[in-house]
Design a protein around this motif. Structure first.
Motif, mmCIF file in Angstrom:
data_model
loop_
_atom_site.group_PDB
_atom_site.id
_atom_site.type_symbol
_atom_site.label_atom_id
_atom_site.label_comp_id
_atom_site.label_asym_id
_atom_site.label_seq_id
_atom_site.Cartn_x
_atom_site.Cartn_y
_atom_site.Cartn_z
ATOM 1 N N ALA A 1 107.928 5.390 26.498
ATOM 2 C CA ALA A 1 106.613 4.820 26.194
ATOM 3 C C ALA A 1 106.581 3.369 26.633
ATOM 4 O O ALA A 1 107.607 2.685 26.659
ATOM 5 C CB ALA A 1 106.326 4.912 24.695
ATOM 6 N N TRP A 2 105.377 2.913 26.974
ATOM 7 C CA TRP A 2 105.213 1.509 27.325
ATOM 8 C C TRP A 2 103.844 1.023 26.901
ATOM 9 O O TRP A 2 102.908 1.813 26.742
ATOM 10 C CB TRP A 2 105.449 1.281 28.809
ATOM 11 C CG TRP A 2 104.276 1.430 29.722
ATOM 12 C CD1 TRP A 2 103.539 0.436 30.280
ATOM 13 C CD2 TRP A 2 103.698 2.643 30.209
ATOM 14 N NE1 TRP A 2 102.546 0.944 31.077
ATOM 15 C CE2 TRP A 2 102.623 2.301 31.055
ATOM 16 C CE3 TRP A 2 103.994 3.997 30.010
ATOM 17 C CZ2 TRP A 2 101.839 3.247 31.686
ATOM 18 C CZ3 TRP A 2 103.218 4.954 30.639
ATOM 19 C CH2 TRP A 2 102.156 4.576 31.466
ATOM 20 N N ALA A 3 103.764 -0.285 26.696
ATOM 21 C CA ALA A 3 102.512 -0.913 26.253
ATOM 22 C C ALA A 3 101.936 -1.770 27.357
ATOM 23 O O ALA A 3 102.670 -2.423 28.111
ATOM 24 C CB ALA A 3 102.752 -1.758 25.009
ATOM 25 N N THR A 4 100.621 -1.777 27.432
ATOM 26 C CA THR A 4 99.911 -2.606 28.399
ATOM 27 C C THR A 4 98.876 -3.462 27.669
ATOM 28 O O THR A 4 98.601 -3.248 26.491
ATOM 29 C CB THR A 4 99.174 -1.749 29.453
ATOM 30 O OG1 THR A 4 97.966 -1.226 28.867
ATOM 31 C CG2 THR A 4 100.042 -0.596 29.932
ATOM 32 N N GLY A 5 98.268 -4.380 28.390
ATOM 33 C CA GLY A 5 97.248 -5.240 27.804
ATOM 34 C C GLY A 5 95.829 -4.795 28.100
ATOM 35 O O GLY A 5 94.899 -5.593 27.983
ATOM 36 N N LEU A 6 95.631 -3.529 28.474
ATOM 37 C CA LEU A 6 94.289 -3.034 28.785
ATOM 38 C C LEU A 6 93.359 -3.171 27.581
ATOM 39 O O LEU A 6 93.751 -2.915 26.446
ATOM 40 C CB LEU A 6 94.350 -1.561 29.206
ATOM 41 C CG LEU A 6 95.094 -1.244 30.504
ATOM 42 C CD1 LEU A 6 95.081 0.259 30.750
ATOM 43 C CD2 LEU A 6 94.475 -1.985 31.680
ATOM 44 N N ARG A 7 92.103 -3.555 27.875
ATOM 45 C CA ARG A 7 91.089 -3.663 26.830
ATOM 46 C C ARG A 7 89.829 -2.922 27.260
ATOM 47 O O ARG A 7 89.472 -2.911 28.434
ATOM 48 C CB ARG A 7 90.736 -5.124 26.540
ATOM 49 C CG ARG A 7 91.886 -5.986 26.097
ATOM 50 C CD ARG A 7 91.382 -7.269 25.406
ATOM 51 N NE ARG A 7 90.180 -7.813 25.963
ATOM 52 C CZ ARG A 7 90.131 -8.753 26.931
ATOM 53 N NH1 ARG A 7 91.249 -9.220 27.440
ATOM 54 N NH2 ARG A 7 88.977 -9.217 27.357
ATOM 55 N N ARG A 8 89.141 -2.362 26.287
ATOM 56 C CA ARG A 8 87.941 -1.582 26.585
ATOM 57 C C ARG A 8 86.800 -2.421 27.115
ATOM 58 O O ARG A 8 85.945 -1.924 27.845
ATOM 59 C CB ARG A 8 87.500 -0.836 25.323
ATOM 60 C CG ARG A 8 88.489 0.237 24.893
ATOM 61 C CD ARG A 8 88.159 0.797 23.523
ATOM 62 N NE ARG A 8 89.181 1.754 23.090
ATOM 63 C CZ ARG A 8 89.265 2.236 21.874
ATOM 64 N NH1 ARG A 8 88.402 1.855 20.937
ATOM 65 N NH2 ARG A 8 90.222 3.105 21.569
ATOM 66 N N ASP A 9 86.770 -3.699 26.763
ATOM 67 C CA ASP A 9 85.646 -4.541 27.173
ATOM 68 C C ASP A 9 85.803 -5.112 28.578
ATOM 69 O O ASP A 9 84.915 -5.807 29.070
ATOM 70 C CB ASP A 9 85.444 -5.683 26.167
ATOM 71 C CG ASP A 9 86.538 -6.737 26.232
ATOM 72 O OD1 ASP A 9 87.635 -6.440 26.766
ATOM 73 O OD2 ASP A 9 86.312 -7.863 25.751
ATOM 74 N N GLU A 10 86.908 -4.809 29.247
ATOM 75 C CA GLU A 10 87.165 -5.406 30.551
ATOM 76 C C GLU A 10 86.298 -4.817 31.662
ATOM 77 O O GLU A 10 85.937 -5.509 32.608
ATOM 78 C CB GLU A 10 88.640 -5.263 30.913
ATOM 79 C CG GLU A 10 89.558 -6.122 30.062
ATOM 80 C CD GLU A 10 91.013 -5.901 30.372
ATOM 81 O OE1 GLU A 10 91.738 -6.904 30.492
ATOM 82 O OE2 GLU A 10 91.447 -4.731 30.488
ATOM 83 N N SER A 11 85.996 -3.520 31.573
ATOM 84 C CA SER A 11 85.182 -2.868 32.595
ATOM 85 C C SER A 11 84.705 -1.526 32.072
ATOM 86 O O SER A 11 85.309 -0.966 31.140
ATOM 87 C CB SER A 11 85.986 -2.660 33.886
ATOM 88 O OG SER A 11 86.973 -1.659 33.693
ATOM 89 N N PRO A 12 83.634 -0.960 32.652
ATOM 90 C CA PRO A 12 83.163 0.359 32.222
ATOM 91 C C PRO A 12 84.216 1.448 32.360
ATOM 92 O O PRO A 12 84.254 2.383 31.549
ATOM 93 C CB PRO A 12 81.968 0.617 33.153
ATOM 94 C CG PRO A 12 81.486 -0.742 33.536
ATOM 95 C CD PRO A 12 82.717 -1.597 33.630
ATOM 96 N N THR A 13 85.085 1.337 33.361
ATOM 97 C CA THR A 13 86.098 2.368 33.560
ATOM 98 C C THR A 13 87.179 2.336 32.484
ATOM 99 O O THR A 13 87.917 3.305 32.333
ATOM 100 C CB THR A 13 86.767 2.209 34.944
ATOM 101 O OG1 THR A 13 87.371 0.911 35.026
ATOM 102 C CG2 THR A 13 85.748 2.373 36.052
ATOM 103 N N ARG A 14 87.257 1.240 31.737
ATOM 104 C CA ARG A 14 88.268 1.133 30.676
ATOM 105 C C ARG A 14 87.668 1.295 29.280
ATOM 106 O O ARG A 14 88.375 1.151 28.285
ATOM 107 C CB ARG A 14 88.989 -0.211 30.775
ATOM 108 C CG ARG A 14 89.820 -0.342 32.044
ATOM 109 C CD ARG A 14 90.526 -1.683 32.157
ATOM 110 N NE ARG A 14 91.374 -1.732 33.339
ATOM 111 C CZ ARG A 14 92.084 -2.787 33.717
ATOM 112 N NH1 ARG A 14 92.023 -3.904 32.992
ATOM 113 N NH2 ARG A 14 92.830 -2.748 34.805
ATOM 114 N N ALA A 15 86.383 1.618 29.229
ATOM 115 C CA ALA A 15 85.696 1.706 27.935
ATOM 116 C C ALA A 15 86.285 2.781 27.030
ATOM 117 O O ALA A 15 86.194 2.685 25.804
ATOM 118 C CB ALA A 15 84.207 1.966 28.149
ATOM 119 N N GLY A 16 86.880 3.800 27.618
ATOM 120 C CA GLY A 16 87.448 4.877 26.820
ATOM 121 C C GLY A 16 88.955 4.799 26.645
ATOM 122 O O GLY A 16 89.583 5.780 26.228
ATOM 123 N N THR A 17 89.544 3.657 26.934
ATOM 124 C CA THR A 17 90.999 3.499 26.837
ATOM 125 C C THR A 17 91.493 3.802 25.419
ATOM 126 O O THR A 17 91.067 3.153 24.461
ATOM 127 C CB THR A 17 91.419 2.065 27.206
ATOM 128 O OG1 THR A 17 91.037 1.797 28.553
ATOM 129 C CG2 THR A 17 92.927 1.879 27.061
#
Length: 230
Positions: free
Chosen positions: A139-155
């Motif tokens: 497993a690994w962790a990233t800094g992705l956030r849902r507010d960064e772009s529409p494509t990440r809204a469902g992260t």
């Protein structure tokens, strides 16, 4: 600290259940779950834009591996941020590099491959070394956030990466940029100085410059109806 499941199917089921159970959990609690579940088979990947997730993870798992991919094209400030993180935080920074140096790649494929064939360049300098570097983790962790772009809204906060057959954790997926800035201020977390200079990204400068230029030209042309000139 429990032992991580060994089979991909076990990991997949675990990720799906955790994604439901931890949706409303704090970022630190998500990372504590990861530390308890995976132990040293868990890491953080970081572009060194900031050290927020690395800092959070170090509170949950002191000495956690923080994986940084050095493509050979980074700004000096990004390399400096990596070195500072390694020096002052309770983490183990691991630097991944492509099989070829930039000079060796230029000799084989020609100079400025990132402009002529960005997909191949990305595969050689980003995708392949990251795949190899993550091989020893479940497993690994990233800094992705849902507010960064529409494509990440469902992260998902915890999800299953079917391609890599690993659990992918986004502990700050529900955070806003304001949340990030508040955490940085409260904990004195290191950030890349390029952010203060207005850079939207601190990754591979040549790739980023080309993409930012294209976006700017598209915006100017779209808003004025007249093709832009540079």
């Amino acid at each position: 600290m429990t032992t991580a499941p060994h089979t991909a199917e076990d990991l997949r089921r675990l990720a799906e259940q955790a994604g439901r159970d931890l949706e409303e959990a704090s970022a630190l609690d998500v990372l504590r779950w990861a530390a308890d579940t995976f132990g040293r088979r868990f890491c953080v990947t970081s572009s060194m834009e900031d050290a927020v997730v690395a800092h959070l993870a170090s509170r949950a798992l002191p000495g956690v591996d923080v994986v940084f991919l050095d493509t050979g094209y980074h700004f000096p400030e990004t390399i400096g941020t990596r070195d500072a993180v390694a020096a002052v935080m309770d983490v183990n920074v691991i630097t991944l590099t492509p099989k070829q140096t930039v000079a060796e790649q230029d000799a084989q494929y020609g100079a400025r491959l990132h402009e002529r064939d960005p997909d191949r360049c990305c595969a050689l300098r980003k995708v392949a070394p990251l795949e190899e570097g993550l091989r020893g983790y479940d497993a690994w962790a990233t800094g992705l956030r849902r507010d960064e772009s529409p494509t990440r809204a469902g992260t998902p906060v915890v999800g299953w990466d079917a391609k890599r057959q690993k659990v992918k954790i986004a502990p700050i997926a529900r955070w806003s940029q304001e949340d990030v800035e508040t955490y940085v201020a409260q904990h004195g977390v290191l950030t890349n100085p390029l952010l203060m200079d207005g850079f939207a990204s601190v990754g591979t400068p040549r790739f980023d410059y080309v993409m930012e230029t294209l976006r700017a030209l598209q915006w100017i042309e779209g808003s004025s109806g007249v093709p832009a000139r540079v």
